[in-house]
Design an enzyme around this catalytic site. Structure first.
Site, short mmCIF file in Angstrom:
data_model
loop_
_atom_site.label_atom_id
_atom_site.label_comp_id
_atom_site.label_asym_id
_atom_site.label_seq_id
_atom_site.Cartn_x
_atom_site.Cartn_y
_atom_site.Cartn_z
N CYS A 141 0.85 -1.19 0.00
CA CYS A 141 0.00 0.00 0.00
C CYS A 141 0.89 1.24 0.00
O CYS A 141 1.78 1.39 0.84
CB CYS A 141 -0.90 -0.04 1.24
SG CYS A 141 -1.39 1.54 1.90
N CYS A 144 0.84 3.26 3.17
CA CYS A 144 1.53 2.51 4.23
C CYS A 144 3.04 2.68 4.09
O CYS A 144 3.77 2.80 5.08
CB CYS A 144 1.16 1.03 4.17
SG CYS A 144 -0.58 0.67 4.44
N ARG A 168 -4.70 -6.36 1.85
CA ARG A 168 -6.04 -6.01 1.36
C ARG A 168 -6.60 -7.00 0.36
O ARG A 168 -7.82 -7.18 0.26
CB ARG A 168 -6.00 -4.61 0.73
CG ARG A 168 -5.66 -3.51 1.71
CD ARG A 168 -5.30 -2.23 0.98
NE ARG A 168 -4.13 -2.43 0.13
CZ ARG A 168 -3.73 -1.57 -0.80
NH1 ARG A 168 -4.42 -0.46 -1.01
NH2 ARG A 168 -2.66 -1.82 -1.53
#
Length: 253
Positions: A141, A144, A168
């Site tokens: 991500c 992130c 995810r």
């Protein structure tokens, strides 16, 4: 249960719009409700046996009951004819209170407190932590990765970052396998840092908490990463800069 299965189960729930014959006994808020005549789950299980139906609980509003299906909650009228999706708000004299989010906040705090100490991959300030924040993270991500690049800023304010795994894409994704490898590495902090820098690490498997963290994220209402859980269990979605996070934690400048 995989994320796709959860979504299918949740979608199936919306078809239950004409339930009849359910009589509930009123109890205090958040208590399991038992039928005065028959098991209220029987009809639901017959109509939708694939649903992970867990409980019917009393709701703060008279005439409504909270239905739990997996990590999802809905409301049902006392006559069983209507289902309502969405959070319930209580209108106080000076504010609107989201009673569902308050319940989720308590639940998050309890779940995180129950985690083994070494479940998270933890980045502690060199001088010691004055506050600790749990972060549901995905190594692929972008936000992130940006959070991880700012780790020194969090540490400068005495904030410890404890990563919990939330790939995810779910269990079938390559990210899931990479995060398992990171949690199984001899040096988990270095492995996470490498993955968030776009590097590869040796593939490994072991007994690991990735599935447990993922299920906890689903139950906590995580819809994206990063998602920060503060010490009181409240959740702040998205990338939060160190200065703003310090204000939320009421830390001295």
């Amino acid at each position: 249960m995989k994320q796709t299965t959860r979504h299918a189960a949740t979608a199936a729930l919306f078809a239950l719009l004409t339930l009849t014959g359910l009589a509930f006994a009123q109890e205090t808020e958040d208590k399991v409700v038992e039928s005065e005549v028959v098991d209220p789950l029987e009809h639901l299980r017959t109509l939708r046996p694939e649903l992970d139906f867990t409980a019917v609980r009393s709701a703060p509003a008279e005439g409504l009951y909270r239905v739990e299906i997996g990590a999802e909650s809905f409301y049902i009228t006392a006559d069983g004819r209507y289902l309502i999706a969405g959070d319930m708000y209580r209108i106080d004299a000076d504010a609107l209170r989201n009673v569902d989010e308050e319940r989720r906040t308590r639940r998050r705090a309890d779940m995180i407190e129950a985690l083994p100490e070494d479940d998270a991959v933890t980045f502690t300030p060199p001088g010691g932590a004055v506050a600790s924040v749990n972060v549901f993270t995905d190594v692929d991500c972008g936000y992130c990765q940006m959070l991880h690049q700012s780790m020194a800023d969090y540490h400068d304010r005495g904030i410890e970052i404890r990563y919990l795994a939330y790939p995810r894409g779910g269990e079938e994704s390559e990210t899931w396998d990479r995060m398992v490898s990171a949690w199984c590495a001899d040096d988990r902090e270095s492995a996470i840092t490498a993955l968030k820098a776009g590097e590869e690490i040796p593939k490994r498997t072991c007994e690991n908490p990735v599935a447990r963290h993922y299920e906890m994220g689903v139950a906590s209402g995580v819809t994206g990463t990063p998602s920060m859980v503060l010490p009181d269990g409240s959740m702040v979605p998205g990338l939060v800069a160190a200065e703003e996070l310090a204000e939320l934690l009421e830390l001295s400048p």
